[in-house]
Enzyme design. Structure first.
Site, mmCIF file in Angstrom:
data_model
loop_
_atom_site.group_PDB
_atom_site.id
_atom_site.type_symbol
_atom_site.label_atom_id
_atom_site.label_comp_id
_atom_site.label_asym_id
_atom_site.label_seq_id
_atom_site.Cartn_x
_atom_site.Cartn_y
_atom_site.Cartn_z
ATOM 1 N N PRO A 40 27.241 -35.817 2.785
ATOM 2 C CA PRO A 40 25.805 -35.533 2.925
ATOM 3 C C PRO A 40 25.534 -34.028 2.958
ATOM 4 O O PRO A 40 26.214 -33.287 3.655
ATOM 5 C CB PRO A 40 25.433 -36.190 4.255
ATOM 6 C CG PRO A 40 26.707 -36.546 4.925
ATOM 7 C CD PRO A 40 27.803 -36.515 3.928
ATOM 8 N N GLU A 41 24.549 -33.599 2.179
ATOM 9 C CA GLU A 41 24.128 -32.200 2.170
ATOM 10 C C GLU A 41 22.745 -32.137 2.812
ATOM 11 O O GLU A 41 22.259 -33.127 3.354
ATOM 12 C CB GLU A 41 24.122 -31.671 0.726
ATOM 13 C CG GLU A 41 25.494 -31.809 0.055
ATOM 14 C CD GLU A 41 25.517 -31.284 -1.381
ATOM 15 O OE1 GLU A 41 24.733 -30.375 -1.713
ATOM 16 O OE2 GLU A 41 26.324 -31.803 -2.176
#
Ligand SMILES: [Zn+2]
Length: 272
Positions: free
Chosen positions: A2-3
């Site tokens: 996840p960014e």
């Protein structure tokens, strides 16, 4: 992994269910999960606290709790924070029970995720969180900042943008997307970018992230939103995951290279 847009989506999805709720029970089953303080102290510190704030800094989730305590969470590769456990969801590593009967689950297949519970004055235990660069969607992230930090740098711009102290929250997906949008070849030495390219790069980072947040993040394998549903931005990706397919702008075959130790996809014609 996840960014920023995925973490932002998780935070927004969960906030209405967590804010002003009291944590009544804490269970941590994975000895690797809590980075600070020890596992028992972690449980003791959190139990009985009210969740007063729920936000994000870079790729970290930041919970502001009663009494001045902060709960910091980094999902790393495969961490998931879920309010309701989907049937078949495995790899439960921790759970927070709330005073309305809801349970916030932390699941993590690869177990790289980290949590901290700290008081003001204990920031020395937070590692990389202290060194985060500006938020990319804030005015502090701009071409002037990039010019100052990239001057003289010989490393590829792709690698430099992954450095969380240059800008907080970017990872492989959105760096590739931003460089494509800015028309910049990922292997260019950071210090070689001119003023107009730096303007384009700062604007592209902001545009890509804003659109990805609107799309509720990108789901390839592991990322799920806070209520278990996948994101939708994967349908709008221009280059990431599209190596060997035609460029959506010019039709040229997208190419793949290694930069900053990561697989990087780019258009040999559009990116110079
Ligand atoms: Zn192209």
């Amino acid at each position: 992994m996840p960014e920023l847009p995925e973490v932002e989506t998780i935070v927004r999805d969960l906030a209405p269910f967590l804010l002003n709720r009291r944590i009544v029970r804490v269970q941590v089953w994975d000895p690797l999960l809590v980075r600070y303080p020890g596992r028992q102290d972690f449980n003791r510190r959190l139990t009985g606290r009210i969740i007063l704030g729920w936000g994000r800094r870079g790729k970290y989730i930041v919970g502001r709790l009663s009494g001045g305590l902060t709960l910091l969470i980094h999902l790393r590769m495969t961490g998931r924070l879920l309010l309701n456990l989907a049937p078949g969801e495995k790899y439960q590593r921790a759970a927070l029970d709330l005073d309305d009967g809801a349970r916030l689950w932390y699941c993590d297949l690869r177990r790289f995720g980290d949590m901290w519970a700290y008081w003001p004055g204990e920031e020395e235990h937070l590692g990389g969180f202290n060194a985060l660069g500006p938020e990319p969607l804030s005015p502090d992230f701009n071409s002037r900042w990039l010019a100052q930090r990239l001057a003289g740098r010989k490393a590829p711009i792709k690698a430099l943008l992954l450095d969380q102290s240059l800008v907080a929250g970017l990872g492989n997906i959105y760096v590739d997307e931003a460089l494509f949008l800015a028309g910049i070849f990922p292997g260019r030495p950071g210090g070689s970018l001119g003023p107009r390219e730096l303007d384009a790069l700062a604007a592209s980072v902001k545009e890509v992230l804003t659109r990805a947040i609107e799309g509720r993040g990108t789901t390839f394998r592991d990322y799920r939103r806070g209520l278990g549903t996948p994101g939708e931005f994967q349908h709008q990706l221009q280059v990431y995951g599209r190596s060997g397919q035609p460029c959506l702008r010019c039709g040229e075959m997208l190419a793949r290279m290694r930069a900053g130790g990561r697989t990087t996809v780019y258009c040999p014609r559009c990116q110079q």
